[in-house]
Design a protein around this motif. Structure first.
Motif, PDB file in Angstrom:
ATOM      1  N   SER A 325     -48.765 -21.898 -39.899  1.00 17.26           N
ATOM      2  CA  SER A 325     -49.026 -20.763 -40.788  1.00 17.26           C
ATOM      3  C   SER A 325     -48.016 -20.737 -41.927  1.00 17.26           C
ATOM      4  O   SER A 325     -47.024 -21.480 -41.912  1.00 17.26           O
ATOM      5  CB  SER A 325     -48.923 -19.455 -40.001  1.00 17.26           C
ATOM      6  OG  SER A 325     -47.566 -19.199 -39.657  1.00 17.26           O
ATOM      7  N   GLY A 326     -48.265 -19.848 -42.895  1.00 16.55           N
ATOM      8  CA  GLY A 326     -47.265 -19.612 -43.938  1.00 16.55           C
ATOM      9  C   GLY A 326     -46.074 -18.871 -43.371  1.00 16.55           C
ATOM     10  O   GLY A 326     -46.089 -18.427 -42.220  1.00 16.55           O
ATOM     11  N   ASP A 327     -45.033 -18.718 -44.191  1.00 12.99           N
ATOM     12  CA  ASP A 327     -43.827 -18.030 -43.710  1.00 12.99           C
ATOM     13  C   ASP A 327     -44.078 -16.550 -43.449  1.00 12.99           C
ATOM     14  O   ASP A 327     -43.531 -15.980 -42.509  1.00 12.99           O
ATOM     15  CB  ASP A 327     -42.692 -18.184 -44.734  1.00 12.99           C
ATOM     16  CG  ASP A 327     -42.152 -19.608 -44.772  1.00 12.99           C
ATOM     17  OD1 ASP A 327     -42.369 -20.340 -43.778  1.00 12.99           O
ATOM     18  OD2 ASP A 327     -41.541 -19.988 -45.784  1.00 12.99           O
ATOM     19  N   ASP A 328     -44.884 -15.913 -44.309  1.00 12.15           N
ATOM     20  CA  ASP A 328     -45.209 -14.491 -44.128  1.00 12.15           C
ATOM     21  C   ASP A 328     -46.464 -14.395 -43.266  1.00 12.15           C
ATOM     22  O   ASP A 328     -47.581 -14.645 -43.730  1.00 12.15           O
ATOM     23  CB  ASP A 328     -45.447 -13.805 -45.482  1.00 12.15           C
ATOM     24  CG  ASP A 328     -44.186 -13.787 -46.324  1.00 12.15           C
ATOM     25  OD1 ASP A 328     -43.086 -13.701 -45.742  1.00 12.15           O
ATOM     26  OD2 ASP A 328     -44.304 -13.870 -47.565  1.00 12.15           O
ATOM     27  N   VAL A 329     -46.297 -13.996 -42.033  1.00  8.99           N
ATOM     28  CA  VAL A 329     -47.418 -13.978 -41.077  1.00  8.99           C
ATOM     29  C   VAL A 329     -48.133 -12.639 -41.088  1.00  8.99           C
ATOM     30  O   VAL A 329     -49.364 -12.571 -41.068  1.00  8.99           O
ATOM     31  CB  VAL A 329     -46.904 -14.310 -39.659  1.00  8.99           C
ATOM     32  CG1 VAL A 329     -48.017 -14.151 -38.626  1.00  8.99           C
ATOM     33  CG2 VAL A 329     -46.349 -15.724 -39.627  1.00  8.99           C
ATOM     34  N   LEU A 330     -47.376 -11.538 -41.115  1.00 13.27           N
ATOM     35  CA  LEU A 330     -47.982 -10.196 -41.042  1.00 13.27           C
ATOM     36  C   LEU A 330     -47.125  -9.198 -41.791  1.00 13.27           C
ATOM     37  O   LEU A 330     -45.898  -9.223 -41.676  1.00 13.27           O
ATOM     38  CB  LEU A 330     -48.113  -9.764 -39.574  1.00 13.27           C
ATOM     39  CG  LEU A 330     -48.539  -8.314 -39.315  1.00 13.27           C
ATOM     40  CD1 LEU A 330     -50.015  -8.119 -39.680  1.00 13.27           C
ATOM     41  CD2 LEU A 330     -48.296  -7.924 -37.867  1.00 13.27           C
ATOM     42  N   LYS A 331     -47.781  -8.323 -42.550  1.00 15.32           N
ATOM     43  CA  LYS A 331     -47.080  -7.210 -43.200  1.00 15.32           C
ATOM     44  C   LYS A 331     -47.918  -5.947 -43.022  1.00 15.32           C
ATOM     45  O   LYS A 331     -49.102  -5.926 -43.362  1.00 15.32           O
ATOM     46  CB  LYS A 331     -46.857  -7.481 -44.691  1.00 15.32           C
ATOM     47  CG  LYS A 331     -45.756  -8.492 -44.967  1.00 15.32           C
ATOM     48  CD  LYS A 331     -45.388  -8.523 -46.442  1.00 15.32           C
ATOM     49  CE  LYS A 331     -44.288  -9.540 -46.713  1.00 15.32           C
ATOM     50  NZ  LYS A 331     -43.027  -9.202 -46.051  1.00 15.32           N
ATOM     51  N   MET A 332     -47.289  -4.898 -42.478  1.00 15.95           N
ATOM     52  CA  MET A 332     -47.957  -3.598 -42.309  1.00 15.95           C
ATOM     53  C   MET A 332     -47.139  -2.550 -43.058  1.00 15.95           C
ATOM     54  O   MET A 332     -45.919  -2.469 -42.896  1.00 15.95           O
ATOM     55  CB  MET A 332     -48.040  -3.227 -40.826  1.00 15.95           C
ATOM     56  CG  MET A 332     -48.736  -4.265 -39.962  1.00 15.95           C
ATOM     57  SD  MET A 332     -48.802  -3.787 -38.204  1.00 15.95           S
ATOM     58  CE  MET A 332     -50.028  -2.492 -38.269  1.00 15.95           C
ATOM     59  N   VAL A 350     -46.289   3.411 -39.745  1.00 15.13           N
ATOM     60  CA  VAL A 350     -45.899   2.154 -39.101  1.00 15.13           C
ATOM     61  C   VAL A 350     -45.672   1.084 -40.166  1.00 15.13           C
ATOM     62  O   VAL A 350     -46.577   0.731 -40.921  1.00 15.13           O
ATOM     63  CB  VAL A 350     -46.973   1.686 -38.096  1.00 15.13           C
ATOM     64  CG1 VAL A 350     -46.702   0.242 -37.664  1.00 15.13           C
ATOM     65  CG2 VAL A 350     -46.985   2.603 -36.887  1.00 15.13           C
ATOM     66  N   ASN A 351     -44.440   0.585 -40.227  1.00 14.55           N
ATOM     67  CA  ASN A 351     -44.074  -0.521 -41.115  1.00 14.55           C
ATOM     68  C   ASN A 351     -43.562  -1.664 -40.244  1.00 14.55           C
ATOM     69  O   ASN A 351     -42.614  -1.485 -39.471  1.00 14.55           O
ATOM     70  CB  ASN A 351     -42.983  -0.090 -42.104  1.00 14.55           C
ATOM     71  CG  ASN A 351     -43.474   0.990 -43.039  1.00 14.55           C
ATOM     72  OD1 ASN A 351     -44.321   0.751 -43.894  1.00 14.55           O
ATOM     73  ND2 ASN A 351     -42.959   2.203 -42.869  1.00 14.55           N
ATOM     74  N   LEU A 352     -44.201  -2.818 -40.352  1.00 20.02           N
ATOM     75  CA  LEU A 352     -43.825  -3.941 -39.496  1.00 20.02           C
ATOM     76  C   LEU A 352     -44.104  -5.253 -40.232  1.00 20.02           C
ATOM     77  O   LEU A 352     -45.171  -5.430 -40.809  1.00 20.02           O
ATOM     78  CB  LEU A 352     -44.632  -3.905 -38.186  1.00 20.02           C
ATOM     79  CG  LEU A 352     -44.310  -4.989 -37.155  1.00 20.02           C
ATOM     80  CD1 LEU A 352     -42.898  -4.818 -36.609  1.00 20.02           C
ATOM     81  CD2 LEU A 352     -45.319  -4.943 -36.004  1.00 20.02           C
ATOM     82  N   SER A 353     -43.114  -6.133 -40.197  1.00 24.12           N
ATOM     83  CA  SER A 353     -43.276  -7.464 -40.794  1.00 24.12           C
ATOM     84  C   SER A 353     -42.970  -8.520 -39.750  1.00 24.12           C
ATOM     85  O   SER A 353     -42.054  -8.357 -38.940  1.00 24.12           O
ATOM     86  CB  SER A 353     -42.334  -7.647 -41.986  1.00 24.12           C
ATOM     87  OG  SER A 353     -42.663  -6.748 -43.018  1.00 24.12           O
ATOM     88  N   GLN A 387     -51.721  -0.296 -45.357  1.00 28.60           N
ATOM     89  CA  GLN A 387     -52.227  -1.645 -45.630  1.00 28.60           C
ATOM     90  C   GLN A 387     -51.743  -2.626 -44.557  1.00 28.60           C
ATOM     91  O   GLN A 387     -50.611  -2.540 -44.079  1.00 28.60           O
ATOM     92  CB  GLN A 387     -51.739  -2.148 -46.997  1.00 28.60           C
ATOM     93  CG  GLN A 387     -52.260  -1.357 -48.184  1.00 28.60           C
ATOM     94  CD  GLN A 387     -51.406  -0.133 -48.462  1.00 28.60           C
ATOM     95  OE1 GLN A 387     -50.184  -0.200 -48.426  1.00 28.60           O
ATOM     96  NE2 GLN A 387     -52.061   0.986 -48.746  1.00 28.60           N
ATOM     97  N   ILE A 388     -52.625  -3.558 -44.207  1.00 30.54           N
ATOM     98  CA  ILE A 388     -52.292  -4.641 -43.282  1.00 30.54           C
ATOM     99  C   ILE A 388     -52.652  -5.956 -43.965  1.00 30.54           C
ATOM    100  O   ILE A 388     -53.796  -6.144 -44.394  1.00 30.54           O
ATOM    101  CB  ILE A 388     -53.058  -4.519 -41.954  1.00 30.54           C
ATOM    102  CG1 ILE A 388     -52.727  -3.194 -41.255  1.00 30.54           C
ATOM    103  CG2 ILE A 388     -52.730  -5.700 -41.031  1.00 30.54           C
ATOM    104  CD1 ILE A 388     -53.507  -2.946 -39.997  1.00 30.54           C
ATOM    105  N   HIS A 389     -51.683  -6.839 -44.069  1.00 31.22           N
ATOM    106  CA  HIS A 389     -51.930  -8.128 -44.718  1.00 31.22           C
ATOM    107  C   HIS A 389     -51.614  -9.250 -43.734  1.00 31.22           C
ATOM    108  O   HIS A 389     -50.477  -9.367 -43.235  1.00 31.22           O
ATOM    109  CB  HIS A 389     -51.062  -8.281 -45.965  1.00 31.22           C
ATOM    110  CG  HIS A 389     -51.201  -9.624 -46.623  1.00 31.22           C
ATOM    111  ND1 HIS A 389     -52.344 -10.024 -47.270  1.00 31.22           N
ATOM    112  CD2 HIS A 389     -50.323 -10.675 -46.698  1.00 31.22           C
ATOM    113  CE1 HIS A 389     -52.182 -11.252 -47.726  1.00 31.22           C
ATOM    114  NE2 HIS A 389     -50.962 -11.674 -47.388  1.00 31.22           N
ATOM    115  N   ILE A 390     -52.615 -10.060 -43.420  1.00 28.27           N
ATOM    116  CA  ILE A 390     -52.439 -11.248 -42.575  1.00 28.27           C
ATOM    117  C   ILE A 390     -52.163 -12.434 -43.494  1.00 28.27           C
ATOM    118  O   ILE A 390     -52.868 -12.661 -44.470  1.00 28.27           O
ATOM    119  CB  ILE A 390     -53.688 -11.530 -41.724  1.00 28.27           C
ATOM    120  CG1 ILE A 390     -54.059 -10.294 -40.882  1.00 28.27           C
ATOM    121  CG2 ILE A 390     -53.470 -12.741 -40.832  1.00 28.27           C
ATOM    122  CD1 ILE A 390     -53.070  -9.922 -39.823  1.00 28.27           C
TER     123      ILE A 390
END
Length: 640
Positions: A325-332, A350-353, A387-390
């Motif tokens: 995967s890329g370095d940035d896997v998940l950002k909430m 909820v903020n989670l990276s 927002q949720i970014h995969i």
């Protein structure tokens, strides 16, 4: 003092041998763990100890008056009573004594109607009953009920709830609570940590450590065992072996014992080979035949060691990824969720990276929404806001604690092969063999599998997916300790990213590099394992306590900085209070002196015979006692 001893106990179910020549000893206040693979016979042994089932051979010694409390894995308290009344029932004997004490007190109030002999007998009965009541902790049983219910996460507003309206997990917790309140001499617990969150587990550890009797536990929670036991019995190949120390010490000692036994065996094998070679070379030669015959006798008399058996067959697997995967896997960002728009959100803010290769453990109390958050990440539920970014090239793999991804009507082989039809049957069988499904096991229907077997099958499906982001919901549930250790090793070597929910603190310590504590208002990140997280929480609690102390001191300082007029007024009020206290103390002293005189007068024989005089003095005594009680209340208020 030994309270239970098992000598050569054996048990079979039909042709299947479960336990053979088991030896086990329990002393008062022992803390014992019984460990072993699923199916090794741990629960069977507990049921034999509790008298739930019979045994085929051997002997069990225990005192006749030994009280035993047994909690099975699937115990759930069934009752139409409220939570409070059901727990109160444990102390019916104390409540009966309490009623008897009140009845005697009412009789004593009418002492004038009794003869001196009957009155003395009444006092003696009261004294004996009161001592029994006190020794049974009769003045504290309600506080004890509240402490246990609170520790098991039942609040005062739950107390009137009928038990038959509760969930299965709540009923199981209540069954545990009721057993703890009974305080049997020997507490036998089979998987007591099921349905408990981490906070409740910590409370139970503390409770069991101060428990006044012996405790024997079967549990797959290694962290829990490390905190509670000092003796470990391992069941392996139908037998038991005893180890002293915690669970972690048991693992160390077991490895050392195996290495030592293997070394002794190999040394003896070399010695045997040398003796056999000598005999073969020298038995036919006249000059050395006597020496060869002597060696042969030594060899025949030698007590030969068996090769120490290694561990039983274990699951064997690893997790790989199809692509990186890329370095940035998940950002909430600012994610919130609610099930019903008419009700409050389950969680907000909820903020989670997650970056590639990170292992994030999601912890928090039951009901806070951890599983729901995982489903939101997976897209199975839609957030209300945020927002949720995969990230790029992220492929998700999900382990569901409810095993909803398994089809109950399929066989084990079909379950995996239907998912990956292009792989040949031999390779599918090899994968299943690595998860301990061999031979005809692969033809079993999914709905007939045990919890542990379903868990292993779900892990096999997950492994085959080769996802680079694993979302795991309670992955160690239903796994025996050995399977947990295999899973830990596989996840430690996994090259992808992991976000998981678990109550298994030992597992969290092994796998994670950061802990995300979830509550209704968001997530707090702690960069470390579970022990580090607990250490930081304790530091935060201490800082909060110190801050509160400082606030109190500041408040006191402000109170000191009063105006001269206010200070004088306070001093005047204080002097007035002190004068009142002195006056009250003088009155109390006088009344207490009068009370002593009256009680001495009542003890004189002629007073017993004069019921009229006795009644008059009793009324005076009661009046003085009432007045004293009122004055003492007033004195107490003035002391504050």
């Amino acid at each position: 003092m030994i309270i239970m001893q098992l000598n050569d106990v054996s048990k079979s179910f039909g042709a299947e041998e479960i336990l053979k020549n088991v030896k086990l000893e329990i002393k008062r206040n022992d803390r014992i763990a019984i460990v072993g693979r699923n199916g090794a016979g741990k629960s069977t042994l507990l049921r034999i100890m509790a008298g739930e089932i019979s045994y085929d051979e051997g002997e069990i010694y225990k005192p006749k008056d030994l009280s035993i409390g047994y909690l099975s894995q699937h115990t759930a308290l069934e009752s139409a009573k409220s939570i409070w009344n059901e727990m109160l029932g444990v102390f019916d004997h104390l409540r009966q004594q309490e009623q008897e004490l009140r009845a005697i007190e009412r009789q004593m109030e009418n002492a004038a109607s009794l003869s001196a002999e009957n009155y003395e007998k009444l006092l003696q009965n009261y004294d004996v009953l009161q001592q029994e009541f006190e020794s049974g902790d009769g003045y504290n049983y309600e506080a004890e009920i509240k402490a246990v219910l609170s520790g098991l996460h039942f609040h005062h507003y739950d107390y009137e709830t009928p038990i038959n309206e509760l969930s299965g997990g709540q009923k199981t917790r209540l069954a545990l609570g009721k057993l703890l309140l009974k305080k049997p001499d020997l507490l036998i617990l089979d998987e007591p940590t099921n349905h408990l969150d981490i906070e409740t587990l910590s409370w139970l550890e503390s409770y069991l450590n101060s428990y006044p009797g012996a405790v024997t536990i079967v549990s797959h929670d290694r962290y829990f065992l490390d905190k509670t036991v000092s003796i470990v019995y391992e069941i392996s190949r139908h037998n038991t072996k005893k180890y002293h120390g915690s669970y972690s010490k048991f693992l160390e000692q077991k490895a050392l014992d195996h290495a030592r036994e293997l070394k002794e065996y190999e040394k003896q094998q070399i010695e045997i080979k040398n003796m056999e070679d000598f005999i073969q070379r020298n038995i036919a030669r006249a000059s050395t035949t006597k020496r060869a015959q002597s060696r042969r006798k030594q060899l025949q008399k030698m007590e030969k060691l068996d090769r120490p058996l290694g561990d039983e067959a274990s699951a064997s697997f690893s997790f790989q990824v199809n692509k990186r995967s890329g370095d940035d896997v998940l950002k909430m960002k600012q994610v919130a969720f609610r099930y019903d728009k008419e009700n409050a959100p389950l969680f907000t803010n909820v903020n989670l990276s997650a970056n590639r290769g990170e292992r994030i453990a999601l912890v928090g109390p039951n009901g806070v929404g951890k599983t729901t958050l995982l489903k939101v990440i997976l897209g199975r539920l839609k957030q209300d806001q945020g927002q949720i970014h995969i990230g790029t090239n992220v492929q998700l793999g999900y382990y569901d604690q409810e095993q909803t991804n398994l089809t109950s009507s399929k066989s084990v082989l079909q379950e995996l092969w239907d998912e990956y039809p292009t792989i040949n049957e031999k390779d599918i069988r090899t994968v299943l063999g690595n998860f301990l499904f061999s031979g005809d096991d692969v033809l079993k229907l999914v709905h007939t599998l045990s919890g542990g077997e379903k868990a292993r099958l779900a892990l096999a499906k997950l492994m085959m997916k080769k996802a680079n982001l694993l979302i795991l919901d309670e992955p160690t549930n239903h796994l025996d300790i050995d399977s947990k250790e295999v899973l830990e090793s596989a996840l430690i070597d996994y090259p992808g990213t992991i976000i998981f929910v678990s109550h298994d603190r030992y597992f969290i310590n092994k796998v994670t590099d950061q802990v995300a504590e979830m509550n209704q208002d968001g997530i707090t990140i702690y960069l470390g394992d579970y022990d580090y997280y607990i250490e930081k929480k304790q530091e935060e609690a201490e800082i909060a306590r110190l801050n509160q102390t400082e606030e109190i001191m500041e408040h006191k300082e402000k109170k000191k900085k009063l105006s001269f007029k206010e200070e004088k007024l306070i001093q005047s009020e204080q002097r007035k209070k002190e004068r009142q206290i002195v006056k009250l103390e003088e009155t109390i002293d006088a009344l207490e002196t009068e009370l002593v005189t009256l009680e001495e007068e009542m003890a004189e024989p002629e007073i017993y015979e004069d019921h009229k005089k006795s009644l008059e003095l009793t009324e005076k005594v009661n009046k003085i006692k009432l007045e004293l009680e009122q004055l003492m209340d007033e004195w107490t208020v003035l002391q504050d």
